[in-house]
Scaffold this active site. Structure first.
Site, PDB file in Angstrom:
ATOM      1  N   GLU A   1      14.834  -9.891   0.421  1.00  0.00           N
ATOM      2  CA  GLU A   1      14.394  -9.572   1.783  1.00  0.00           C
ATOM      3  C   GLU A   1      15.579  -9.748   2.729  1.00  0.00           C
ATOM      4  OE1 GLU A   1      11.614  -8.188   3.274  1.00  0.00           O
ATOM      5  OE2 GLU A   1      12.946  -8.365   4.984  1.00  0.00           O
TER       6      GLU A   1
ATOM      7  N   SER B  31       3.053  -8.113  -1.904  1.00  0.00           N
ATOM      8  CA  SER B  31       3.474  -8.054  -3.314  1.00  0.00           C
ATOM      9  C   SER B  31       4.070  -9.383  -3.815  1.00  0.00           C
ATOM     10  CB  SER B  31       4.445  -6.887  -3.536  1.00  0.00           C
ATOM     11  OG  SER B  31       5.492  -6.916  -2.601  1.00  0.00           O
TER      12      SER B  31
ATOM     13  N   ASP C 106       9.982  -1.011  -2.883  1.00  0.00           N
ATOM     14  CA  ASP C 106       9.058  -0.700  -1.788  1.00  0.00           C
ATOM     15  C   ASP C 106       9.785  -0.786  -0.439  1.00  0.00           C
ATOM     16  OD1 ASP C 106       6.768  -0.388  -0.250  1.00  0.00           O
ATOM     17  OD2 ASP C 106       6.201  -2.503  -0.404  1.00  0.00           O
TER      18      ASP C 106
ATOM     19  N   HIS D  31      -0.702  -2.032  -4.434  1.00  0.00           N
ATOM     20  CA  HIS D  31      -1.017  -3.316  -5.075  1.00  0.00           C
ATOM     21  C   HIS D  31      -1.988  -3.145  -6.247  1.00  0.00           C
ATOM     22  CE1 HIS D  31       0.389  -5.192  -1.045  1.00  0.00           C
ATOM     23  NE2 HIS D  31       1.392  -4.988  -1.863  1.00  0.00           N
TER      24      HIS D  31
ATOM     25  N   HIS E 205      11.934  -5.330  -2.145  1.00  0.00           N
ATOM     26  CA  HIS E 205      11.671  -5.333  -0.701  1.00  0.00           C
ATOM     27  C   HIS E 205      10.407  -6.167  -0.483  1.00  0.00           C
ATOM     28  CE1 HIS E 205      14.281  -1.896  -1.304  1.00  0.00           C
ATOM     29  NE2 HIS E 205      14.561  -1.921  -0.011  1.00  0.00           N
TER      30      HIS E 205
HETATM   31  N1  SAM Z   1       6.660  -5.116  -0.806  1.00  0.00           N
HETATM   32  C1  SAM Z   1       5.970  -5.718   0.335  1.00  0.00           C
HETATM   33  C2  SAM Z   1       4.491  -5.776   0.025  1.00  0.00           C
HETATM   34  O1  SAM Z   1       3.972  -4.895  -0.695  1.00  0.00           O
HETATM   35  O2  SAM Z   1       3.838  -6.724   0.470  1.00  0.00           O
HETATM   36  C3  SAM Z   1       6.247  -4.970   1.615  1.00  0.00           C
HETATM   37  C4  SAM Z   1       7.702  -4.715   1.887  1.00  0.00           C
HETATM   38  S1  SAM Z   1       8.077  -3.836   3.352  1.00  0.00           S
HETATM   39  C5  SAM Z   1       7.452  -2.249   3.043  1.00  0.00           C
HETATM   40  C6  SAM Z   1       9.810  -3.581   3.188  1.00  0.00           C
HETATM   41  C7  SAM Z   1      10.669  -4.827   3.466  1.00  0.00           C
HETATM   42  O3  SAM Z   1      11.986  -4.569   2.967  1.00  0.00           O
HETATM   43  C8  SAM Z   1      10.860  -5.166   4.941  1.00  0.00           C
HETATM   44  O4  SAM Z   1      10.424  -6.485   5.171  1.00  0.00           O
HETATM   45  C9  SAM Z   1      12.375  -5.035   5.184  1.00  0.00           C
HETATM   46  O5  SAM Z   1      12.882  -6.012   6.071  1.00  0.00           O
HETATM   47  C10 SAM Z   1      12.937  -5.225   3.803  1.00  0.00           C
HETATM   48  N2  SAM Z   1      14.236  -4.544   3.545  1.00  0.00           N
HETATM   49  C11 SAM Z   1      14.716  -3.408   4.106  1.00  0.00           C
HETATM   50  N3  SAM Z   1      15.866  -3.023   3.513  1.00  0.00           N
HETATM   51  C12 SAM Z   1      16.130  -3.950   2.546  1.00  0.00           C
HETATM   52  C13 SAM Z   1      17.158  -4.087   1.559  1.00  0.00           C
HETATM   53  N4  SAM Z   1      18.156  -3.184   1.474  1.00  0.00           N
HETATM   54  N5  SAM Z   1      17.103  -5.135   0.699  1.00  0.00           N
HETATM   55  C14 SAM Z   1      16.091  -6.031   0.762  1.00  0.00           C
HETATM   56  N6  SAM Z   1      15.063  -5.946   1.682  1.00  0.00           N
HETATM   57  C15 SAM Z   1      15.093  -4.924   2.553  1.00  0.00           C
END
Ligand code: SAM
Length: 295
Positions: free
Chosen positions: A126, A108, A175, A19, A42
């Site tokens: 998501e 994020s 991410d 971040h 993500h």
């Molecule tokens: N970016 C966020 C933050 O910094 O606050 C954290 C994200 S977390 C590491 C990853 C997220 O991606 C999870 O909630 C998961 O459910 C989602 N996810 C996994 N594969 C995905 C995909 N192919 N497309 C979209 N979201 C996905």
């Protein structure tokens, strides 16, 4: 699939590195008035309660944002200067905690939403059904929500269709949870396709530093992709612990394609402070490397 909930990791050392870097990228790109499209591939649930639920079980924020805030308090009491790079990040976290006590950590999507200008757009992806429900609800409460699109779709497949944005000014945060080791391959394919269509976009990838082959190889694979497209890159890692085993995440990295020229200096200021504030048993270390492509 779908066992990952980011609330367990909210405010961890990995979130701090991600971040802090992200905020600087947005601030730099917003120095120009042209519309900016930001894609968070993500998104997670968007914003997290640090006093209740998953985060109090994992206690990852204890070694992350709580520890950093204690360090900042000590600096303030002893009149020790705090670098601007850290202040910029801490300011964003404090803005979500106006009562003064640290109880909320913005993910994020919230960090990006709060930085959105009237001319900018934010696109959030998501897949987790519970996370996207929370995300929709929380983002819906923001006054800027009309400029934010939320998609319950696989972002690896969708990214190529979103770039270049109409204004040709774009920032993409990638991410993944890396729950599935295929995520490493999907990420490389999505990056390759996105660069073919939008070589000048700014792409920021977060990854965990693990002994797993795919994780260890990722920075070099991204360097090769950047080189194939004649793009500049910056690679950074923050390690907080150097203990045997991988029971908990001890280090993570960011790989940025087309980084702003200011980013290296920004991180060079922040990383020594982060290793000092967050390092456990002298295990704090960092990596900071960059390459400038000659076009
Ligand atoms: N970016 C966020 C933050 O910094 O606050 C954290 C994200 S977390 C590491 C990853 C997220 O991606 C999870 O909630 C998961 O459910 C989602 N996810 C996994 N594969 C995905 C995909 N192919 N497309 C979209 N979201 C996905």
């Amino acid at each position: 699939m779908f066992s990952y909930r980011h609330a367990f990791h909210a405010g961890s050392h990995a979130d701090i590195l991600k971040h802090l870097t992200l905020i600087h990228l947005v601030n730099y790109l917003q120095e120009k008035p042209g519309a900016l499209t930001m894609v968070d591939t993500h998104a997670g649930a968007g914003i997290y309660n640090l006093q209740d639920g998953f985060s109090t079980v994992s206690k990852e924020a204890d070694g992350g944002i709580f520890r950093l805030m204690q360090y900042i308090d000590t600096c303030k009491r002893t009149n020790t200067p705090i670098p601007e790079s850290i202040q910029e990040y801490v300011g964003c976290i404090e803005a979500e905690n106006i009562e003064g006590q640290l109880s909320t950590y913005p993910g994020s999507p919230f960090i990006l939403a709060r930085l959105l200008r009237p001319q900018d757009r934010l696109k959030l992806f998501e897949l987790h059904p519970k996370e996207i429900d929370i995300l929709r609800h929380k983002i819906g409460e923001l006054k800027q929500s009309k400029r934010i699109d939320i998609y319950a779709e696989d972002s690896f497949a969708r990214l190529k269709g979103l770039v270049p944005p109409p204004s040709r000014r774009g920032l993409v945060l990638i991410d993944p949870s890396y729950e599935d080791k295929q995520d490493y391959r999907f990420l490389e394919v999505a990056m390759e396709q996105a660069l073919q269509r939008f070589a000048t976009g700014c792409y920021a990838v977060w990854y965990p530093v693990l002994s797993r082959r795919e994780s260890a190889a990722l920075p070099d694979r991204l360097k090769k992709i950047a080189a194939a497209h004649k793009r500049s890159w910056l690679h950074t890692e923050l390690r907080v612990e150097n203990a045997p085993g991988e029971r908990r995440l001890q280090a993570s990295g960011m790989f940025i394609i087309n980084p702003p020229w200011t980013l290296e200096k920004h991180l060079a200021q922040a990383l020594p402070i982060l290793t000092k504030a967050l390092g456990i048993n002298g295990g704090g270390q960092f990596v900071l490397k960059s390459f400038e492509a000659k076009n």
